[in-house]
Every structure is written in C-alpha cells, then in structure tokens.
Write an enzyme that holds these catalytic residues in place. Sequence first.
Site, PDB file in Angstrom:
ATOM      1  N   GLY A   1       0.830  -1.214   0.000  1.00 25.66           N
ATOM      2  CA  GLY A   1       0.000   0.000   0.000  1.00 25.66           C
ATOM      3  C   GLY A   1       0.860   1.258   0.000  1.00 25.66           C
ATOM      4  O   GLY A   1       0.533   2.243   0.644  1.00 25.66           O
TER       5      GLY A   1
ATOM      6  N   ALA B   1       3.026   2.634  -5.276  1.00 20.63           N
ATOM      7  CA  ALA B   1       2.780   1.671  -6.353  1.00 20.63           C
ATOM      8  C   ALA B   1       1.460   0.932  -6.140  1.00 20.63           C
ATOM      9  O   ALA B   1       0.633   0.812  -7.059  1.00 20.63           O
ATOM     10  CB  ALA B   1       3.933   0.674  -6.438  1.00 20.63           C
TER      11      ALA B   1
ATOM     12  N   SER C   1       0.693  -3.487   5.305  1.00 18.70           N
ATOM     13  CA  SER C   1       1.012  -3.722   6.704  1.00 18.70           C
ATOM     14  C   SER C   1       1.631  -2.466   7.319  1.00 18.70           C
ATOM     15  O   SER C   1       2.678  -2.002   6.865  1.00 18.70           O
ATOM     16  CB  SER C   1       2.002  -4.894   6.790  1.00 18.70           C
ATOM     17  OG  SER C   1       2.680  -4.843   8.011  1.00 18.70           O
TER      18      SER C   1
ATOM     19  N   LYS D   1       6.355  21.665 -10.629  1.00 15.64           N
ATOM     20  CA  LYS D   1       7.744  21.352 -10.986  1.00 15.64           C
ATOM     21  C   LYS D   1       7.929  21.595 -12.490  1.00 15.64           C
ATOM     22  O   LYS D   1       7.307  20.917 -13.308  1.00 15.64           O
ATOM     23  CB  LYS D   1       8.052  19.886 -10.637  1.00 15.64           C
ATOM     24  CG  LYS D   1       9.430  19.438 -11.066  1.00 15.64           C
ATOM     25  CD  LYS D   1       9.687  17.964 -10.750  1.00 15.64           C
ATOM     26  CE  LYS D   1      10.993  17.504 -11.351  1.00 15.64           C
ATOM     27  NZ  LYS D   1      11.201  16.054 -11.251  1.00 15.64           N
TER      28      LYS D   1
ATOM     29  N   VAL E   1       1.544 -10.236   5.165  1.00 21.07           N
ATOM     30  CA  VAL E   1       1.590 -11.508   4.421  1.00 21.07           C
ATOM     31  C   VAL E   1       2.753 -12.307   5.000  1.00 21.07           C
ATOM     32  O   VAL E   1       3.890 -11.823   5.032  1.00 21.07           O
ATOM     33  CB  VAL E   1       1.818 -11.258   2.912  1.00 21.07           C
ATOM     34  CG1 VAL E   1       1.989 -12.572   2.151  1.00 21.07           C
ATOM     35  CG2 VAL E   1       0.694 -10.432   2.317  1.00 21.07           C
TER      36      VAL E   1
ATOM     37  N   LEU F   1       9.060  -0.363  -6.510  1.00 21.70           N
ATOM     38  CA  LEU F   1      10.394  -0.806  -6.088  1.00 21.70           C
ATOM     39  C   LEU F   1      10.551  -2.317  -6.216  1.00 21.70           C
ATOM     40  O   LEU F   1      11.665  -2.808  -6.396  1.00 21.70           O
ATOM     41  CB  LEU F   1      10.654  -0.348  -4.655  1.00 21.70           C
ATOM     42  CG  LEU F   1      10.600   1.186  -4.475  1.00 21.70           C
ATOM     43  CD1 LEU F   1      10.636   1.560  -2.992  1.00 21.70           C
ATOM     44  CD2 LEU F   1      11.722   1.879  -5.234  1.00 21.70           C
TER      45      LEU F   1
END
Length: 505
Positions: free
Chosen positions: A19, A22, A46, A85, A192, A339
């Site tokens: 969460g 991504a 988590s 930006k 998990v 990531l």
Amino acid sequence: MSNNKKHSNKIDTIVIVGGGTAGWMAAASLSQFLANTNTTIKLIESADIGTVGVGEATLPTIREFNLALGIDEIDFIRKTKATYKLGIEFCDWYKKGSSFFHPFAKYGAQLNAAQFHHCWRKSLDLGEPKDIGHYSLPTVLARMGKFAQPLARPQTPLADYGYAFHFDAILYAHYLRDYAIQRQVIRYEEKVVDVALDGRGFIHSLKLANDEHITGDLFIDCSGFRGLLIEDALETGYEEWAHWLPCDRAVAVPCQRTGELTPYSRATALEAGWQWRIPLQHRIGNGYVYCSQYISDDAATERLLGNIEGTVLAEPRLLKFTTGMRKKFWNKNCVALGLAGGFMEPLESTSIGLIQSGISKLQTFFPDKNFNPDDIREANRLTKNEFERIRDFLILHYKANQRGDTELWNNCQAMSIPDTLNHKIKLFKNRGHLVNYDEESFENNSWISLYNGFDILPQKYDPRVDQINNKELAHDLANMRKAIHTAAKHAPQHKDFIAQHCAIE
Ligand SMILES: Cc1cc2nc3c(=O)[nH]c(=O)nc-3n(C[C@H](O)[C@H](O)[C@H](O)COP(=O)(O)OP(=O)(O)OC[C@H]3O[C@@H](n4cnc5c(N)ncnc54)[C@H](O)[C@@H]3O)c2cc1C
C-alpha cells in the site's frame, strides 16, 4: 468458443500486495479500468512494515495518470500539499560551480526546417549566448521563481511545455486509497507471512498473519525493494547495474520551508553522490544519495544536515538499495510494480513514472486465466527497453562529469558505458544527431539539456542552417529570447500562483 467458456477464463480476483505509491496507484487505476466487470480487487498492506515514504518529485506523465482517473488537479494539489515542478536544476555536476536546468520542454523553434539545436550550435560560432536555457520558457520561469500554465501566454510554440509536481508521497497514497476504496477495492491491514504456489509454479494464495488465506488469479507485487512475490516466492532474479549507477544508499530528512518556493527540484553533486532538494507547500524534502564505498552512513548524514536550510522536522532516515531491474517484470501470474520491479536511483524522478507505465502495460496486455506467454514476453520486452533507456540517460550524468575531485567522480568518468549510450553520444558529438531507440522516456530535448549541461557540443550541424544568412539567424534567435523573457516577466511568482489557486487550507 462458447460465452460460458470465455467467461470462465476471466480474471475474477486481483490481489495487490503493498500500500505504498505503487500499490495504491495500481488499485486506483485498475478499479477504474475494470469498473462494472465484477472483478474483485484486494489490497494488502502492513502498518508494521510501512512504506518507503520518499518519492516526492514526478514527471509530467503524472498529470495524464491523474486526468485518466478524473482527479481534479487543484483538489489533488491541495490534498497532497503539492507544488509545481518545471524541471530540475543540476548544480556542480559538470564541474564544481557549474549548473544547468533540465526543463520538460523543447528549446526554441526550428528554422528553415533545421532542428533548433542545429541553429543554436551555429549561433555559438557567431558569438551568440551559449546557455541554451535562454530558449526555454520554463527554464527562464524557473530561474525567476515563477510559474505559469503552458500556453497561458504567449500563444506561441515557445510556451508549449510540460510540468509535473512535487508532492507528499504518503498523502498521495492516501488520496488514491480513498479513490480506490470508493470504487470497491477491498483493503486488508495485515502482514503476508507465506505465499503458496500451485502445481505450475503460479501463485495460488497468500497467508496473512491472522491465518486468513487470500486466493487470487492475478497477483501484483507492490511490496517494495524486497519483492515478496516476484522474488521471494517466484525467484525471478535481479539484473544489477551498480557498475554504472554506483549509488546504493540515501539518507532523507524533511525540514521547514524557508525562502523562495522554487518551481523545480534541485540535484547538487557532492563528494560521494548528490543531494536532492524538493520544495513542498509545507516543508522541504532533502536527501543525500551516495555510494557507500566512498562515505560512511554517519558522515553522509552529517554532510546532509550541514547543507539544510530550515529546521529539521524528523530524524534522518536511511534507505539502502541496489540499482537495477527485475529480470522479468511479469512472471507467470505475478506483475511487479514500483520498487519490487526495480530501482534506478531517484536522480530524474523516474520511479513513479515507471509505476504508471507498468500499470499501462498490464492494462494493454490484460490477461485471462491462460496468461498468454506471448503477451507476457512482449510486456517484459517493452519494460526492459524502457528501463534500459532511462538507465543510459542516468549514466550520462555520471559519465560526463569533469569534477575531478573525488574517487567516485574520477571512477565514473573512467567507467565503460553501455554501447547503446556510447552510440548516442558519438552521433551527437559528430553532427548533433539525436538517436531515438524504442521506449525512450526522455525525448530529444532532455538529451540536449544534458549534453549542453556537460558541454558536449556537436562538431557539425545541419547544412540547412547555412542557408540562413548570419544576420537573420542572430536576429531570429534574439527574437526567440526576447519573446521568452517578456512572457516570463509577466508570469506570477510560483508562491503567488499557489496562494491564489491551490494553497493548502
Ligand atoms: C531515496 C529514494 C528517493 C526517491 N525519490 C523519488 C522521486 O523523487 N520520484 C520518484 O518518482 N520516485 C522516487 N523514489 C521511488 C519511490 O519512492 C517509489 O517508487 C514509490 O514510493 C513506490 O514505492 P513502492 O510502493 O513500490 O514501495 P513501498 O513504499 O516500500 O511500499 C511497500 C508496501 O508493501 C507493504 N508490504 C511489504 N511487505 C509486506 C508484507 N509482508 N505484508 C503486507 N504488506 C507488505 C508495505 O506495508 C508497503 O505498504 C525514491 C526512492 C528512494 C529509495
């Protein structure tokens, strides 16, 4: 094939693990993409593990992502405490004391069908200004601390540019979480603890810390660096690029906002890496990205804290990473985003953009339960190309330095680079030709910014420029500079633009 058979192959349940930015980008986008299809989307996160909590500078493509979701830009800016930006200012990269700006825009306008940078190249022989930034409205705006919407004024191609945002990554994830939950995404707040595979080696189910089992057809791994599904469970493998992109750590710390609200991020090269400065409405994000071979964590933290403008607002946070990408972003019934799929360091703010294009590839090749291997192969091929193009662009920042002050920079200057990048540099140096491979994220103008910033100049230029008489060329270029400076002069300061349109309440 009967309708029933078709129906039975449909993906019924998608399970997203993670969460962070991504996970919630995927959940928000898929909830819209699959609206009214009876597909269930579950997301597990988590609080014990938390998110990486950085990732605050973006690329203009984020606007397309938000727009596709129907997100109101002003509401989004307020809720994520964002600023505009226009690009990135690079300080001390080429040599100490040098700087250049990488805008999201083209330079100048073409003359006699010759691309602008050829005209500019010839103008240098005539003694015209070397700084190509004079021919870019967003660069001039940024240098003045100003912001204006593209094409607001003047109505000329010179005012056609892109912009992105700096935002609070945690608030953006919350914003998308609210969006996704309103569209029936089911959220689990649990860890998990185990992943079960079926007989084909596909992911079958996840076991949560409360002993619940979550089954699904398609799994999306947004679990961060570790890659809980794509690596721990499926052992996909990781291609490391540390020999080209040597930074492997970052220390990050926010501070109070002081001074001008700049409409750009800053990346300043330091002895063992570089420092970022990202202005938000309520604070400034700072970080030192460094190579642990050349500096200790303590020394890097001290260096960063010594360089910060405002009062520090939190304890410095250490992050470790290995630059590279997962060997396959899509393996069996698992797609890795963020990531979990790879990381090429934050220098050009590409990670969130890569999440976005990963989601878009998943949607283009959206599977059924057969998981067509040709589709998956093609999605992986495109992703690999996309990563490699960005990788080359990033490597150029290191390779082209002439700092000569520390081992890191000397080693980068001496390193061998990928053939794909070598070829690009050679062709540009020769006659200003810009090579475009497929899946380029950075267009010609970005490469021109870099070449100019590192003083890489073409020897020759497009012969059509010689058909323009010298006086006329100088006159046309002066007119472009004047139009840009006049437009910039009339634009509001960035802080006033924000205060008027989208300040936080
Ligand atoms: C130093 C640094 C600077 C960066 N700067 C930029 C930038 O300026 N611009 C940009 O675009 N990107 C930047 N990035 C990248 C950006 O931060 C990430 O792409 C983005 O935040 C997405 O992260 P993520 O969601 O993949 O992972 P994370 O934020 O790490 O989220 C992982 C999620 O997985 C969950 N999870 C993990 N394991 C389990 C488990 N066992 N059970 C349940 N849940 C689990 C966690 O709870 C969390 O919710 C930067 C990254 C770094 C390291």
